[in-house]
Motif scaffolding. Structure first.
Motif, PDB file in Angstrom:
ATOM      1  N   GLY A 145       0.912  -1.441   0.058  1.00 27.50           N
ATOM      2  CA  GLY A 145       0.416   0.001  -0.450  1.00 27.50           C
ATOM      3  C   GLY A 145       0.806   1.083  -0.179  1.00 27.50           C
ATOM      4  N   LEU A 146      -0.257   2.080  -0.605  1.00 30.86           N
ATOM      5  CA  LEU A 146       1.467   3.966  -0.397  1.00 30.86           C
ATOM      6  C   LEU A 146       1.278   3.707   0.922  1.00 30.86           C
ATOM      7  N   LYS A 147       0.956   3.740   2.025  1.00 28.86           N
ATOM      8  CA  LYS A 147       1.393   4.170   3.399  1.00 28.86           C
ATOM      9  C   LYS A 147       2.512   3.282   3.862  1.00 28.86           C
ATOM     10  N   ASP A 148       3.144   2.477   3.839  1.00 29.08           N
ATOM     11  CA  ASP A 148       4.285   1.229   3.869  1.00 29.08           C
ATOM     12  C   ASP A 148       4.778   1.569   2.467  1.00 29.08           C
ATOM     13  N   ALA A 149       4.946   2.112   1.341  1.00 27.40           N
ATOM     14  CA  ALA A 149       5.976   2.088   0.708  1.00 27.40           C
ATOM     15  C   ALA A 149       6.502   3.573   0.860  1.00 27.40           C
ATOM     16  N   LYS A 150       5.404   4.073   1.559  1.00 25.93           N
ATOM     17  CA  LYS A 150       5.858   5.883   1.832  1.00 25.93           C
ATOM     18  C   LYS A 150       6.900   5.388   3.042  1.00 25.93           C
ATOM     19  N   GLN A 151       6.871   4.761   4.105  1.00 24.53           N
ATOM     20  CA  GLN A 151       7.661   4.830   5.368  1.00 24.53           C
ATOM     21  C   GLN A 151       8.408   3.922   4.409  1.00 24.53           C
ATOM     22  N   MET A 152       8.575   3.002   3.981  1.00 20.63           N
ATOM     23  CA  MET A 152       9.891   2.174   3.917  1.00 20.63           C
ATOM     24  C   MET A 152      10.530   3.082   3.649  1.00 20.63           C
ATOM     25  N   VAL A 153      10.141   3.300   2.131  1.00 17.70           N
ATOM     26  CA  VAL A 153      11.466   5.099   1.690  1.00 17.70           C
ATOM     27  C   VAL A 153      11.776   5.903   2.073  1.00 17.70           C
ATOM     28  N   GLU A 154      10.974   6.595   3.106  1.00 18.57           N
ATOM     29  CA  GLU A 154      11.201   7.187   4.077  1.00 18.57           C
ATOM     30  C   GLU A 154      12.901   7.134   4.714  1.00 18.57           C
ATOM     31  N   ARG A 155      12.595   5.155   5.741  1.00 18.23           N
ATOM     32  CA  ARG A 155      13.410   4.483   6.283  1.00 18.23           C
ATOM     33  C   ARG A 155      15.481   4.811   5.637  1.00 18.23           C
ATOM     34  N   HIS A 156      14.889   4.612   4.400  1.00 23.51           N
ATOM     35  CA  HIS A 156      16.080   4.519   3.407  1.00 23.51           C
ATOM     36  C   HIS A 156      16.621   5.381   3.098  1.00 23.51           C
TER      37      HIS A 156
END
Length: 92
Positions: free
Chosen positions: A78-89
């Motif tokens: 989902g959008l939220k999970d993908a956004k959090q993953m990108v922002e973590r890295h």
């Protein structure tokens, strides 16, 4: 403006029927069902997604939204999970 009483009653019955049917069929909120069925990603999957050339190139050019789109396409998350993953890295 005159609306026949039978039309008002028929609409009320239809609305009541649809509400009752919706309450029986789903067993909960749509978002809650999506959370229960959402795929989980391991650290290896996360590393693979973040090292995709498209994601690396998008982040090098400063296009975070494009990187999120590539992560979503590759993983199905989902959008939220993908956004959090990108922002973590790629914190900025």
């Amino acid at each position: 403006m005159f609306v026949p009483l039978w039309i008002i009653i028929a609409n009320a019955m239809l609305v009541a029927f649809l509400i009752t049917r919706a309450m029986r069929s789903g067993g909960g909120d749509m978002l809650e069902r999506q959370r229960r069925t959402a795929p989980t990603h391991s650290a290896a999957d996360e590393h693979r997604l973040m090292t995709l050339p498209q994601v690396q190139q998008a982040m090098a050019n400063g296009h975070k939204i494009e990187a999120i789109r590539h992560v979503r396409e590759a993983s199905g998350m989902g959008l939220k999970d993908a956004k959090q993953m990108v922002e973590r890295h790629f914190p900025r």
